[in-house]
Structure formats: structure tokens, C-alpha cells
Write a protein that holds these residues in place. Structure first.
Motif, mmCIF file in Angstrom:
data_model
loop_
_atom_site.group_PDB
_atom_site.id
_atom_site.type_symbol
_atom_site.label_atom_id
_atom_site.label_comp_id
_atom_site.label_asym_id
_atom_site.label_seq_id
_atom_site.Cartn_x
_atom_site.Cartn_y
_atom_site.Cartn_z
ATOM 1 N N LEU A 72 -9.076 2.490 -0.455
ATOM 2 C CA LEU A 72 -8.376 3.630 0.146
ATOM 3 C C LEU A 72 -7.223 3.187 1.061
ATOM 4 C CD1 LEU A 72 -11.350 6.003 0.934
ATOM 5 C CD2 LEU A 72 -9.718 6.101 -0.964
ATOM 6 N N VAL A 73 -7.424 2.064 1.771
ATOM 7 C CA VAL A 73 -6.296 1.595 2.582
ATOM 8 C C VAL A 73 -5.442 0.555 1.845
ATOM 9 C CG1 VAL A 73 -7.166 2.095 4.903
ATOM 10 C CG2 VAL A 73 -7.738 -0.075 3.858
ATOM 11 N N GLY A 74 -5.998 -0.017 0.787
ATOM 12 C CA GLY A 74 -5.205 -0.929 -0.045
ATOM 13 C C GLY A 74 -5.247 -2.375 0.372
ATOM 14 N N TYR A 75 -6.214 -2.798 1.194
ATOM 15 C CA TYR A 75 -6.390 -4.220 1.523
ATOM 16 C C TYR A 75 -7.774 -4.464 2.090
ATOM 17 C CZ TYR A 75 -4.831 -2.615 6.164
ATOM 18 O OH TYR A 75 -4.664 -1.940 7.343
ATOM 19 N N SER A 124 7.799 -3.974 -2.822
ATOM 20 C CA SER A 124 7.769 -2.523 -2.608
ATOM 21 C C SER A 124 7.873 -2.137 -1.131
ATOM 22 C CB SER A 124 6.471 -1.949 -3.181
ATOM 23 O OG SER A 124 5.362 -2.524 -2.507
ATOM 24 N N ASN A 125 7.759 -3.098 -0.224
ATOM 25 C CA ASN A 125 7.909 -2.789 1.205
ATOM 26 C C ASN A 125 9.362 -2.455 1.562
ATOM 27 O OD1 ASN A 125 5.759 -5.624 2.009
ATOM 28 N ND2 ASN A 125 5.148 -3.541 1.585
ATOM 29 N N VAL A 126 10.291 -2.894 0.702
ATOM 30 C CA VAL A 126 11.720 -2.852 1.050
ATOM 31 C C VAL A 126 12.500 -1.945 0.097
ATOM 32 C CG1 VAL A 126 13.791 -4.312 1.284
ATOM 33 C CG2 VAL A 126 11.552 -5.240 1.848
ATOM 34 N N VAL A 127 13.428 -1.167 0.651
ATOM 35 C CA VAL A 127 14.349 -0.402 -0.198
ATOM 36 C C VAL A 127 15.528 -1.339 -0.513
ATOM 37 C CG1 VAL A 127 15.819 1.656 -0.352
ATOM 38 C CG2 VAL A 127 13.625 1.760 0.882
ATOM 39 N N THR A 163 0.869 -1.182 0.000
ATOM 40 C CA THR A 163 0.000 0.000 0.000
ATOM 41 C C THR A 163 0.907 1.233 0.000
ATOM 42 O OG1 THR A 163 -0.021 0.341 2.395
ATOM 43 C CG2 THR A 163 -1.609 -1.254 1.535
ATOM 44 N N PRO A 164 0.335 2.427 -0.264
ATOM 45 C CA PRO A 164 1.180 3.624 -0.193
ATOM 46 C C PRO A 164 1.844 3.752 1.188
ATOM 47 C CG PRO A 164 -0.913 4.137 -1.251
ATOM 48 C CD PRO A 164 -1.023 2.723 -0.758
ATOM 49 N N ALA A 165 1.156 3.330 2.250
ATOM 50 C CA ALA A 165 1.720 3.480 3.597
ATOM 51 C C ALA A 165 2.871 2.512 3.871
ATOM 52 C CB ALA A 165 0.621 3.282 4.637
ATOM 53 N N THR A 166 2.918 1.393 3.134
ATOM 54 C CA THR A 166 3.988 0.419 3.402
ATOM 55 C C THR A 166 5.106 0.495 2.358
ATOM 56 O OG1 THR A 166 2.873 -1.322 2.135
ATOM 57 C CG2 THR A 166 2.396 -1.231 4.508
ATOM 58 N N GLU A 167 4.933 1.343 1.363
ATOM 59 C CA GLU A 167 5.954 1.499 0.311
ATOM 60 C C GLU A 167 7.267 1.991 0.947
ATOM 61 O OE1 GLU A 167 5.111 1.983 -3.417
ATOM 62 O OE2 GLU A 167 7.260 2.210 -3.795
ATOM 63 N N ASP A 168 8.348 1.285 0.718
ATOM 64 C CA ASP A 168 9.685 1.669 1.219
ATOM 65 C C ASP A 168 9.764 1.719 2.745
ATOM 66 O OD1 ASP A 168 10.585 1.940 -1.350
ATOM 67 O OD2 ASP A 168 10.274 4.121 -1.419
#
Ligand code: OXD
Length: 313
Positions: free
Chosen positions: A310-313, A230-233, A202-207
Motif C-alpha cells: 500500500l505504501v510501495g516499500y 518516475s520521481n522526476v518530471v 510510489t504513487p506519492a513520489t511520482e512526479d
């Protein structure tokens, strides 16, 4: 092709024939069509999708529900041309949960028993005695406390690990020290010798898992990613592996899948890669639930496991 309500099955990987057989059993009144043989577009009332080509769902004027054939819905939500006001449901499949749990436990035990280091020693014909450590000395933390995270933590409890969990909103699980939100992240990470990511994309968990987060883990911690790439850099994880802060990473998900052959992960000695096969939805265990959800929507009832875009799940 006969006219009448039909569903369209659009999936890159799933067991198409297995789904067709199971859906015929649980939803005999609805014909299953396999993409790209869509037949009459007006017949399509439900779409079962996994990594569908963007834009294709717009063409079905009678579409009433989109069923995501995996646990994470980010691939569906990434379609910029999703039809408006068509509910999206995700699968909560017992078979999928069991497979993910099995994978998480398998690799947690392998990391705990230092299998990657022992395999490397064997390749060098080196007798490297690594003393086995009691699980109670090892903290295992799971980020993401939905069905998959909860099941994984429950199962790990049988081995005696110290268990912790982190989620966006407060949760409570027996025998697990639970943390939440930004403020809970540092205390959660400080006791994770093995960190398992089961976060949605989700946008909130990106990177979210960047160098700063990785360095809040104890030195020599190991990392398992079963959430989303996408959760990880990636650069930060590679740097932490290179300088030994992270001793090993087990990665099943990637920003780009298939993982490009030139990616540094492929040849990194401290990385174990699996091709996003930690789990898969099993039509044998999931089709009944899918059929019931489709029936509910067609009867004007609200479906189970509705996704909030909106929250992605
Ligand atoms: C997923 C799945 O969502 O494999 O990654 O189901």
C-alpha cells in the motif's frame, strides 16, 4: 529434475551463477532453478526476482514468498497479476548500501569540485580557474531517509558538508537537519546546493520533483537521481538545466530503462548518465539474509523487511 522444495530465480541482470553458488551454500535443502527452466511448478516455494515478466508468478501454487533482488520494489509491484497474499520482501544488503553510498559521495564530491564544468573547459582547451569552495559552504540534501539515504548522509558527514534530509514521516539523524512532509519541502530545498534523490517509486513520489520543486533549490544547484526516474518530471528538469537554474544533473535511473537513444538527456551537455549501475545486489553479502528469510517464511514466521504494497516499500 528431482522433486522437492525449489526456488525460482528470475532476473534480467543479476549475477545468476553467483547467486546459485551462494544459495547452495546457505540454503542447501532448497534447489535453485533458473527461469525459464521452472521444472515442476508445484515445487516452487520462493521466487527471487528482478524485473520479472509480469504474470509469471501466478503459476506457482505453492509460492510462499517473493524476494525482490533490488532495493526498490516498484518493478515487482507493477505486476498486475501478482499472486494474492504472498508476502514480498526487499533486500537490505550491506554491499548494495555501500555501493550506493560510494556513488553518491563520488558524484557529490565531483559536483562540489565542479568537475563537469572543468571537463567542459578542458574540451575547449580553456584555463577556467574555479576556486575550490569549503564544504561547509555547500548544503547537501537527501530526499528519502531509508538505509540508503541514512548511509549516504553519514558518509558525507566526513567531508564537512552542511547536511539536510527530507522524508515522508519525521526522522532524526545526528548532525543532519531533518524535514518531513509537504510543509518541510520548501525549507529543506532552500539550502540544498546539491540535491540527492533516493526516493522509492510510489504513487506519492511520482512526479514529485517537478519544475516548482526544482525552482525552490538555490540557483545553480546540482541534482543527483538515484531513486527512480518516475520521481522526476523530465521536461521540467531539462528546462531548469537549459536556463541554468540547475547547473548539472547526474542521473542513474530513468522512466524508461534502457534510456531510449533519442532521449534529450543523452546529448545534454549538463547531464551525466550512468545505466542504473550505481549499485547492484551482491550475492556474496545478500544470500545469507535471503536464505534466512526464506527459512522463516517456510517455518511460518514473518519475514524481515516485509514490503507494504500500500505504501510501495
Ligand atoms: C534498485 C537497485 O532498486 O538497483 O534500483 O537495487
Amino acid at each position: 529434475m528431482p522433486e522437492g522444495p525449489a526456488l525460482i530465480f528470475i532476473s534480467e541482470y543479476s549475477d545468476t551463477r553467483g547467486w546459485q553458488r551462494q544459495l547452495a551454500k546457505y540454503l542447501p535443502e532448497i534447489e535453485t532453478r533458473i527461469w525459464p527452466d521452472i521444472g515442476r511448478k508445484e515445487d516452487i516455494v520462493a521466487a527471487l526476482v528482478w524485473k520479472h515478466p509480469h504474470g509469471v508468478l501466478r503459476q506457482f501454487p505453492e509460492l510462499k514468498v517473493i524476494v525482490n533482488l533490488g532495493a526498490g520494489v516498484n518493478f515487482v509491484l507493477a505486476d498486475p497479476e501478482l499472486p494474492a497474499n504472498v508476502p514480498i520482501v526487499r533486500l537490505v544488503d550491506q554491499g548494495l548500501t555501500r555501493r550506493i553510498t560510494e556513488y553518491a559521495v563520488l558524484h557529490t564530491l565531483a559536483l562540489h569540485r565542479r568537475i563537469p564544468e572543468l571537463a567542459e573547459a578542458q574540451r575547449a582547451a580553456k584555463w577556467r580557474y574555479l576556486h575550490p569552495i569549503d564544504p561547509v559552504e555547500c548544503g547537501v540534501g537527501v530526499m528519502g531517509l531509508g538505509n540508503l539515504g541514512t548511509s549516504t548522509l553519514e558518509e558525507l558527514g566526513h567531508f564537512g558538508f552542511r547536511r539536510a534530509g527530507w522524508s515522508r514521516t519525521p526522522k532524526s539523524l545526528p548532525g543532519v537537519t531533518c524535514f518531513h512532509g509537504a510543509a518541510g519541502l520548501a525549507p529543506f530545498l532552500s539550502d540544498c546546493n546539491i540535491l540527492i534523490c533516493l526516493l522509492p517509486g510510489t504513487p506519492a513520489t511520482e512526479d514529485l520533483i517537478d519544475g516548482k520543486v526544482l525552482r525552490l533549490l538555490p540557483k545553480g544547484a546540482a541534482f543527483i537521481n538515484l531513486g527512480r526516474g518516475s520521481n522526476v518530471v523530465d521536461e521540467d528538469l531539462l528546462a531548469a538545466l537549459d536556463d541554468g537554474h540547475i547547473r548539472h544533473a547526474v542521473l542513474d535511473v530513468f522512466r524508461t530503462e534502457p534510456l531510449p537513444s533519442e532521449h534529450a538527456y543523452w546529448r545534454h551537455p549538463k547531464v551525466t548518465i550512468t545505466p542504473h549501475n550505481s549499485s547492484a545486489t551482491n550475492p556474496g553479502t545478500a544470500a545469507q539474509q535471503v536464505a534466512e528469510n526464506i527459512r522463516r517464511v517456510l517455518a511460518g514466521e514473518s519475514p524481515f523487511n516485509l514490503v507494504n504494497p500500500l505504501v510501495g516499500y
